[in-house]
Write a protein that holds these residues in place. Structure first.
Motif: not given
Lengths: 316, 465, 283
Positions: B279-284, C69-84, C145-149
């Motif tokens: 399912h791809a429900d949302g635009p994201e 991309i966003g979720t791994p990036f948030s992991v990246w930010v969390s690690i840097w946030g913790l370190f800093l 080829n992951f989408s950079m949202s």
């Protein structure tokens, strides 16, 4: 001469302990002021308050006539400090360390100035060595270099020669005397009183948080010793010499032991010609005549002795 | 003047602060532990699989609009203090007294309607803050369910229409039953005639009877309740009985919530496992694929709702439903998109392709081996039954990047229908893991370079001295 | 000298001091091993996550996912946030312990300049790391080829504000505590309290309900309220709140998170400056 350091009723209380108790310092422009006191007497706290590192419980500090709260940066740029312990950024080289402080103080012609102060303290050869490899003495010298970097009008030195070898001590003494001759104000706290005697013109002694003496070096000694002492050796005993000498107006006391006479004299002029003439008139022959003076160390011990009364100028 | 500040700062004094924080943590953990312990003790009383004994109590039997075209039956016993409804849509609250029990397996309250189902008379008062904004009287209502399974809509009939629809439905269903009886009789006769025809092929071939169609809509019995249709907001409701007093247990919070965005949700059927759609429900949402494949796309109307509110709406009788989803949003698939649209597919290159919606049939392989083929349903194979599904077929090539969107026949793109379909490069995973060590190499280079520089300087200094 | 001229001189000097101290801190960090080790770890964790995403696509053949991309990036930010936050929590207390802070305060450095300089220094370190991460995640998008949202850019901006709150909080902790050990203990205690609340709430939510009117739902409600409160008190929660807002395109909520982060940072720094002014620089 305007006041470079002036404190009024400077007091610091930690909990229930009064570490500094109403100190009134007066350091004039161009003076070399020795700030002395036994361990735990409140010297370091006073210096910290002067430098704005510790907030006074009460009282006021004025540097160059201004308080730190009204002219913080202007004042701080005119002060060079060598602290009691040298805390350096270990990962830096001496060159990097001084470059950092030169930037902080906005020193013009930084590189040549850094070379010049390193040369002055004898660290030029080690300037690219990381500071973690520096000995205690080298650290002390580097701290001196840092303090001189921005050509300050006031040098505050807390135990400046404590870690130095005799060569280092001599080098620092020369620097202090050179700065003094350039009209800079020097404020030194040290336990090496022989060095203080050689470099300072004015002394303030603090004990148990209170300023117990503040005077010129000579004035302080004179007051403590009750005047200079003359020791006279005669070829043979001269009858009536004691009475004749007692009649001289600058003589305060006379002790006679046959051929040897000890005189306590007051005043600042040399008493020897008058004393010599008096003995010769009585038919005596002076074999030798020497003056004896109290040392700073003796004065310090005497003043900080618990039994001594307060000897501030006001008390006197 | 400084006293309060001093006290505050002394609380923050370095020596005491960690200890205070540790104490706070300990208190918190203790509270949680006590809550757990108490909960556990409370659980000891009965086994989790047994229903708690039911008791007769006041409830609202609810028919809640789902935001699309359907209604969700629900129950609000006294333990549930808030009812969630979609704003500006008709929902029905019917006051009853029934026997309520908690069913631990599904973690929800249930009503035993057969043992007790007593309507409660009175008017529903709706308050906003402390202001009474509406007083509702009970109305007759009935629900209509289309008999065609592919139509997911449910109809709500009110007042006279409810009675008329029910009466019409009863007439139609009676006629249907009669026609079915006739059909079975005709079918029997047909079988006999067919047998005769087989034995004597020269005679005229008998005609099979036509199976009668049931009524289009199945109508439920008519009941009475309050039709609630409110703008978004927080309300309080209570039932004022015929004696003028508020009925005990009838006070509840009523939350009317609206959707945020509208769009298109896609159900994507992979060819090799058609019963397990993605399912791809949302635009994201992005669809990723690894190999060459064919997928069938089914678009639905969708609306974005507050996830907690919508969970409560769908599972009103479950006290745990929606917990932990506060403040989040969800896309809800509503009705399938009708005809008159095509799927536009961009592949990154020039031009786009347009795909039409078609009917597809899943044909099982013959023999003992498992497997199936998905083929386009044609009128010629209608004897095999109704088609399996209707959708847009897309053939995907690995490593390609597709963008799909729904376009109406007059050329307008449906807002919120754009989705990406991307072919991923599986080899990139190990490469990235190796690449993540690059900073260590860079760091080692910086440190070694600095070290070597100072070793040289030290060496020179030593040599000089 | 007129008052305005004096103020302008003070501003220039303050700016200069902040610039010099923060630059030195940045260079010192870039020449130390910590930066590179954390950078490696912060890239390794997202890489493993991305590897698992790819594995999931390989297994299922087709997967509908968002924000790869966003979720791994948030992991990246969390690690840097913790370190800093750890690094900033040690920043002042370590200098106090070593005594180097005194040498700075001998010169034209005041409590405000110093606190701001240490704050700016940590933010600069983060910006350098962020530049590296942008290159890395662009490479990830290109290779996989992951989408950079569209939410990636707002998340970048948000991460700066979130890290800012963590750094400011760390600096306050560092100023309050006089020793490195106590500042670390203090920071970890606070972090553990927030983490503990999250875990307790998660555990309760996953717990089955035997008695629907027992203590458990009460506990859940209490924790729910505490969690709602701590969301605005915790320096670690802004990133999650902002990412949620960005994901659902809620510009207002996103803006509120940015404003809250900025206000939170200012409040922490203000408290740190006042504490330092009052207590002095001695450990």
């Amino acid at each position: 001469m305007s006041a470079t350091i002036q404190t009024t009723g400077l007091t610091k209380i930690y909990g229930k302990t009064k570490v500094v108790d109403g100190i009134d310092l007066d350091v004039r422009e161009g003076e070399a002021y020795a700030f002395l006191g036994p361990n735990g007497s409140g010297k370091s706290t006073t210096i910290s308050m002067i430098l704005g590192l510790v907030t006074p419980t009460s009282g006021e500090v004025r540097l160059f006539g201004k308080t730190l709260s009204t002219a913080y940066y202007e004042t701080k740029r005119r002060i060079g400090v060598v602290g009691e312990h040298q805390h350096l950024y270990e990962e830096l080289t001496a060159n990097e360390y001084l470059r950092f402080f030169a930037e902080l103080y906005r020193v013009p012609n930084r590189l040549s100035r850094i070379d010049s102060v390193l040369e002055k303290v004898g660290l030029q050869r080690y300037k690219d060595l990381e500071l973690r490899g520096y000995s205690k003495g080298m650290r002390q010298k580097l701290a001196f270099a840092r303090a001189l970097l921005h050509d300050p009008d006031l040098l505050v030195l807390d135990e400046p020669v404590s870690s130095l070898d005799p060569y280092g001590v001599s080098m620092i003494r020369d620097i202090i005397l050179s700065e003094r001759s350039r009209g800079k104000t020097i404020f030194i706290s040290s336990h090496v009183l022989s060095e203080i005697e050689k470099t300072c013109t004015k002394v303030g002694i603090v004990d148990r948080g209170r300023l117990v003496a503040q005077d010129s070096m000579q004035g302080l000694k004179n007051r403590l010793s009750g005047g200079a002492e003359l020791r006279i050796e005669l070829a043979e005993a001269v009858p009536g010499a004691v009475q004749a000498l007692k009649s001289l107006d600058f003589v305060r006391s006379v002790e006679c032991d046959g051929k040897n006479i000890r005189l306590k004299v007051s005043g600042s002029s040399d008493p020897r010609p008058e004393v010599s003439r008096c003995i010769v008139e009585l038919g005596g022959l002076v074999v030798s005549m020497t003056t004896a003076e109290i040392t700073l160390e003796e004065a310090f011990i005497a003043i900080t002795d618990a039994s001594m009364p307060l000897l501030t100028q006001e008390a006197v | 003047m400084n006293e309060p500040k001093r006290r505050y700062m002394s609380w923050l004094s370095p020596g005491r602060l960690p200890a205070k924080l540790a104490a706070a943590t300990a208190s918190l953990l203790l509270t949680v532990t006590v809550a757990f312990g108490y909960g556990a003790v409370a659980q000891e009383g009965g086994t989790a699989e047994q229903a708690s004994p039911g008791r007769e109590q006041f409830v609202y039997k609810a028919i809640l609009h789902n935001g699309g075209g359907s209604y969700i039956p629900a129950l609000a016993p006294p333990e549930i203090d808030a009812i969630y409804i979609v704003a500006n849509r008709d929902s029905v609250l019917s006051p009853r007294v029934t026997r309520v029990y908690f069913w631990p397996i599904t973690q929800e309250y249930k009503a035993d309607w057969l043992s007790a189902d007593e309507p409660v008379r009175g008017d529903l008062e709706i308050y906003q803050g402390s202001t009474l904004i509406r007083t509702l009287a009970q109305r007759s209502y009935a629900l209509g369910y289309p008999t065609d399974a592919s139509v997911q809509e449910t109809f709500l009939y009110l007042d006279d229409e409810a009675l008329n629809r029910l009466s019409q439905y009863q007439t139609e269903i009676n006629r249907f039953y009669q026609m079915m009886s006739a059909y079975y009789r005709d079918q029997e006769r047909y079988q006999d005639e067919l047998w005769e025809f087989i034995k004597r092929p020269g005679e005229k071939e008998p005609t099979a009877p036509v199976r009668p169609e049931p009524p289009d809509v199945l109508v439920s019995s008519v009941e009475r309740g309050f039709v609630v249709n409110l703008p978004p907001g927080l309300y309080k409701i209570q039932l004022r009985g015929t004696d003028g007093a508020v009925v005990e247990g009838s006070s509840k919070i009523l939350v009317a919530f609206d959707g945020y965005r509208e769009g298109i949700a896609y159900e994507v059927i992979p060819e090799e496992k058609w019963t397990m759609p993605e399912h791809a429900d949302g635009p994201e949402q992005v669809l990723y694929f690894a190999r060459r494949r064919t997928v069938y796309v089914r678009p639905f109307m969708a609306r974005e709702y507050d996830q907690f509110a919508y969970s409560r709406l769908c599972n009103l009788a479950s006290p745990l439903a929606g917990r932990g989803t506060e403040g989040t949003r969800t896309w809800v698939r509503l009705d399938p998109v009708g005809d008159g649209f095509y799927l536009q597919v961009e592949t990154g290159g020039p031009g786009t392709s347009e795909i039409k919606k078609k009917l597809y049939r899943v044909k099982q392989h013959h023999g003992t081996a498992l497997g199936y083929d998905i083929v386009e349903a044609t009128p010629a194979d209608a004897f095999e039954g109704s088609p399996s599904f209707e959708g847009y077929r897309i053939d995907l090539s690995p490593g390609r990047h597709y963008t799909v969107q729904l376009v109406s026949s007059d050329g307008r793109v449906v807002p919120g229908s754009r989705r990406e379909i991307r072919g991923v490069n599986l080899w990139a995973g190990p490469v990235l893991i190796v690449a993540s060590f690059t900073p260590l190499l860079a760091g080692a280079f910086v440190l070694v370079r600095r070290r070597s520089l100072y070793r040289t300087i030290r060496h020179e200094v030593r040599r000089g001295s | 000298m007129p008052r305005t001229a004096l103020q302008s001189d003070v501003t220039i000097q303050r700016y200069h001091t902040i610039k010099v101290i923060s630059s030195r801190g940045l260079i010192s960090t870039l020449f130390g091993p910590g930066f590179y080790i954390v950078m490696c770890l912060s890239l390794l964790a997202p890489s493993i996550l991305i590897y698992s995403y790819l594995g999931s696509v390989r297994e299922t053949g087709l997967a509908s996912m968002s924000n790869l991309i966003g979720t791994p990036f948030s992991v990246w930010v969390s690690i840097w946030g913790l370190f800093l936050s750890i690094s900033s929590s040690l920043a002042v207390s370590r200098e106090k312990e070593l005594g180097t802070i005194e040498e700075l305060f001998y010169g034209p450095v005041g409590p405000t300049d110093y606190v701001l300089a240490r704050y700016v220094e940590h933010l600069l370190v983060y910006l350098v790391a962020l530049a590296v991460s942008v290159c890395y995640f662009s490479m990830v998008s290109l290779l996989t080829n992951f989408s950079m949202s569209g939410t990636f850019i707002p998340t970048l901006l948000l991460s700066i504000f979130s890290v800012s709150t963590m750094v400011a909080f760390g600096i306050l902790v560092s100023v309050v505590a006089s020793k490195t050990r106590s500042s670390l203990t203090l920071l970890l205690t606070v972090a553990l309290i927030f983490l503990g609340l999250d875990l307790a709430q998660g555990f309760l939510l996953g717990h089955s309900l035997g008695d629907p009117v027992g203590a458990l739902p009460f506990g859940m409600s209490v924790l729910g309220w505490i969690a709602r409160l701590t969301r605005w008190v915790s320096p670690f929660s802004n990133l999650g709140m902002g990412m949620d807002a960005a994901a659902r395109g809620d510009i207002r909520a996103y803006g509120i998170v940015l404003v809250h982060s900025a206000a939170y940072s200012c409040a922490m720094l203000w408290m740190a400056v006042n504490r330092l002014k009052r207590k002095g620089v001695r450990a």
